[in-house]
Design a protein around this motif. Sequence first.
Motif, PDB file in Angstrom:
ATOM      1  N   VAL A 374      36.065  28.866  51.484  1.00  0.00           N
ATOM      2  CA  VAL A 374      36.346  28.630  50.189  1.00  0.00           C
ATOM      3  C   VAL A 374      35.407  28.848  49.182  1.00  0.00           C
ATOM      4  O   VAL A 374      35.369  29.454  47.962  1.00  0.00           O
ATOM      5  CB  VAL A 374      37.154  27.318  50.073  1.00  0.00           C
ATOM      6  CG1 VAL A 374      37.483  27.039  48.668  1.00  0.00           C
ATOM      7  CG2 VAL A 374      38.278  27.094  50.981  1.00  0.00           C
ATOM      8  N   ALA A 375      33.961  28.309  49.492  1.00  0.00           N
ATOM      9  CA  ALA A 375      33.140  28.507  48.723  1.00  0.00           C
ATOM     10  C   ALA A 375      32.559  30.097  48.424  1.00  0.00           C
ATOM     11  O   ALA A 375      32.309  30.301  47.374  1.00  0.00           O
ATOM     12  CB  ALA A 375      31.693  28.044  49.152  1.00  0.00           C
ATOM     13  N   VAL A 376      32.724  30.922  49.519  1.00  0.00           N
ATOM     14  CA  VAL A 376      32.577  32.619  49.545  1.00  0.00           C
ATOM     15  C   VAL A 376      33.820  33.008  48.669  1.00  0.00           C
ATOM     16  O   VAL A 376      33.511  33.927  47.789  1.00  0.00           O
ATOM     17  CB  VAL A 376      32.680  32.995  50.799  1.00  0.00           C
ATOM     18  CG1 VAL A 376      32.529  34.566  50.748  1.00  0.00           C
ATOM     19  CG2 VAL A 376      31.444  32.585  51.816  1.00  0.00           C
ATOM     20  N   LEU A 377      34.905  32.533  48.739  1.00  0.00           N
ATOM     21  CA  LEU A 377      36.080  32.842  47.869  1.00  0.00           C
ATOM     22  C   LEU A 377      35.787  32.582  46.407  1.00  0.00           C
ATOM     23  O   LEU A 377      36.149  33.337  45.490  1.00  0.00           O
ATOM     24  CB  LEU A 377      37.359  32.434  48.457  1.00  0.00           C
ATOM     25  CG  LEU A 377      38.888  32.431  47.719  1.00  0.00           C
ATOM     26  CD1 LEU A 377      38.961  33.950  48.127  1.00  0.00           C
ATOM     27  CD2 LEU A 377      39.844  31.618  48.183  1.00  0.00           C
ATOM     28  N   ALA A 378      35.204  31.584  46.049  1.00  0.00           N
ATOM     29  CA  ALA A 378      34.846  31.125  44.555  1.00  0.00           C
ATOM     30  C   ALA A 378      33.798  32.269  44.155  1.00  0.00           C
ATOM     31  O   ALA A 378      34.227  32.541  43.021  1.00  0.00           O
ATOM     32  CB  ALA A 378      34.080  29.903  44.799  1.00  0.00           C
ATOM     33  N   ALA A 379      32.815  32.655  44.961  1.00  0.00           N
ATOM     34  CA  ALA A 379      32.006  33.555  44.388  1.00  0.00           C
ATOM     35  C   ALA A 379      32.705  35.012  44.296  1.00  0.00           C
ATOM     36  O   ALA A 379      32.550  35.727  43.284  1.00  0.00           O
ATOM     37  CB  ALA A 379      30.884  33.728  45.497  1.00  0.00           C
ATOM     38  N   LEU A 380      33.462  35.167  45.098  1.00  0.00           N
ATOM     39  CA  LEU A 380      34.346  36.583  44.975  1.00  0.00           C
ATOM     40  C   LEU A 380      35.343  36.652  43.753  1.00  0.00           C
ATOM     41  O   LEU A 380      35.684  37.475  43.254  1.00  0.00           O
ATOM     42  CB  LEU A 380      35.198  36.858  46.498  1.00  0.00           C
ATOM     43  CG  LEU A 380      34.162  37.054  47.660  1.00  0.00           C
ATOM     44  CD1 LEU A 380      35.250  37.434  48.927  1.00  0.00           C
ATOM     45  CD2 LEU A 380      33.363  38.228  47.533  1.00  0.00           C
ATOM     46  N   GLY A 381      35.645  35.363  43.792  1.00  0.00           N
ATOM     47  CA  GLY A 381      36.792  34.993  42.340  1.00  0.00           C
ATOM     48  C   GLY A 381      36.110  35.312  41.183  1.00  0.00           C
ATOM     49  O   GLY A 381      36.825  36.043  40.216  1.00  0.00           O
ATOM     50  N   PHE A 382      34.698  35.158  41.055  1.00  0.00           N
ATOM     51  CA  PHE A 382      34.172  35.473  39.785  1.00  0.00           C
ATOM     52  C   PHE A 382      34.135  36.954  39.615  1.00  0.00           C
ATOM     53  O   PHE A 382      34.415  37.220  38.517  1.00  0.00           O
ATOM     54  CB  PHE A 382      32.688  35.265  39.980  1.00  0.00           C
ATOM     55  CG  PHE A 382      31.837  35.466  38.856  1.00  0.00           C
ATOM     56  CD1 PHE A 382      31.551  34.257  37.928  1.00  0.00           C
ATOM     57  CD2 PHE A 382      31.183  36.474  38.521  1.00  0.00           C
ATOM     58  CE1 PHE A 382      30.812  34.352  36.767  1.00  0.00           C
ATOM     59  CE2 PHE A 382      30.425  36.761  37.493  1.00  0.00           C
ATOM     60  CZ  PHE A 382      30.406  35.566  36.534  1.00  0.00           C
ATOM     61  N   PHE A 383      34.176  37.844  40.571  1.00  0.00           N
ATOM     62  CA  PHE A 383      33.969  39.405  40.244  1.00  0.00           C
ATOM     63  C   PHE A 383      35.647  39.880  40.352  1.00  0.00           C
ATOM     64  O   PHE A 383      35.955  41.034  39.785  1.00  0.00           O
ATOM     65  CB  PHE A 383      33.286  40.005  41.399  1.00  0.00           C
ATOM     66  CG  PHE A 383      31.833  39.712  41.270  1.00  0.00           C
ATOM     67  CD1 PHE A 383      30.921  40.125  40.409  1.00  0.00           C
ATOM     68  CD2 PHE A 383      31.266  38.588  42.215  1.00  0.00           C
ATOM     69  CE1 PHE A 383      29.747  39.806  40.399  1.00  0.00           C
ATOM     70  CE2 PHE A 383      29.987  38.194  42.400  1.00  0.00           C
ATOM     71  CZ  PHE A 383      29.091  39.089  41.251  1.00  0.00           C
ATOM     72  N   ALA A 384      36.623  39.033  40.918  1.00  0.00           N
ATOM     73  CA  ALA A 384      37.921  39.312  40.968  1.00  0.00           C
ATOM     74  C   ALA A 384      38.635  39.555  39.331  1.00  0.00           C
ATOM     75  O   ALA A 384      39.687  39.957  39.168  1.00  0.00           O
ATOM     76  CB  ALA A 384      38.745  38.510  41.620  1.00  0.00           C
ATOM     77  N   VAL A 385      37.993  38.812  38.352  1.00  0.00           N
ATOM     78  CA  VAL A 385      38.561  38.356  36.929  1.00  0.00           C
ATOM     79  C   VAL A 385      38.104  39.730  36.280  1.00  0.00           C
ATOM     80  O   VAL A 385      36.805  40.357  36.383  1.00  0.00           O
ATOM     81  CB  VAL A 385      38.139  37.293  36.357  1.00  0.00           C
ATOM     82  CG1 VAL A 385      38.380  37.259  34.839  1.00  0.00           C
ATOM     83  CG2 VAL A 385      38.546  36.109  37.095  1.00  0.00           C
TER      84      VAL A 385
END
Length: 400
Positions: A374-385
């Motif tokens: 989930v923490a990795v997904l949080a970092a990836l979510g930053f670039f998904a926007v």
Amino acid sequence: MTKRYSLRFYLAGAVAARAGDEMSGPSLMLAAFALAGSAVDASSLLAGITISAAVGGPVLGALLDRAGRPGRLLTGALVLYAAGLGMILAGLGRLPFGVTIVIAVVAGLLGPALSGGWTAQLPRVVLGDRLPRANALDAMTFSVASLAGPALAGGVAETLGASTAVVVSAVLIGLALPAAWMLPARSGRTQGAQASSVVSDLAAGLRVVVGRPSLARATLTSVLSCFAQGMLAACIPLLGERVLGGAGRGAVLLSCTAISAMMANAVLARFPRVVAPDTVIWVSALVQAAALSLAIWGQPAVLIVAVLIAGIGEGPQLAALFAVRHREAPERLRGQIFTTGASLKITGFALGAVVAGPVATRSLPGTLALAASVAVLAALGFFAVPSASATPSEDRATSD
């Protein structure tokens, strides 16, 4: 007015209010277990006072933005929150437990006042080049509170009883009232703030959060990071029991995280412009992912190092999040954006803890691995926007 209100006074009030808040959760759980005799009731009470923040935060923020003296409204919210703690305590064992849960849910609506509602006032306390350092110091108050609150809850409950611990948490919140009451007044009321309704302000605030890429990225990453932090919190008793030799020793892990977060923010306060806050947000999520992965190892020394690393990720991420909000939020909607963000983070943490609880009893390493993902997904979510800028018309609509 701003010159007469010192940053130290602001920080002292913030520490008192937030320490009382951090103390209230464990104290309520201990009191519910002692008076109601049920671990399920204890956890339900904690969930009730935290989950409702998602609803109360945006509304409270919109009202703060419309107030000429937001400190007065903030004071009222703190009084009602402390009174809510007293009513919950009075109801335990005397009222039907369902009624007590309802009181907790109502009190929880005001919870964001102690976090985002307070921080939103910082730009009226310090101006210009002093804000980045003050922002890092403000983030440190959360670490201080998260370190002192649970320790006080356990110590007071052990020596004077769980009910007394709830009273002390309310008293700490009360100590913050002078600092809240004397917060600087708003310099001016814009025409938009005077003419618009609360509902339209809520819609405008949501558009800003979603429509400004930097703010949307920071919000998404921080909420997902809080989800992972909630999962780790749910694992703490089992980690204490299986790795450190006792469930109660899990508190040591929480203290390690708070200490390292506080130290990391102290460094950040000295060098607030070394790294852009946007970068800190996603890098900190990866740091937390690494810490959670390391915790899977299950060795005492390694586990302590892991939670120390987790704090290094959590502390600067919070300071960076505040910096992005201060930079991106229009003055007219600042309070709402801060309290909405706080509400989402509180809810994310609560949901993470709820999800991890049953999973951790089956597989503790699997739960930690899921939290790291989930923490990795949080970092990836930053670039998904998407990084496209808001249109000029949107900017004018939200800043007028």
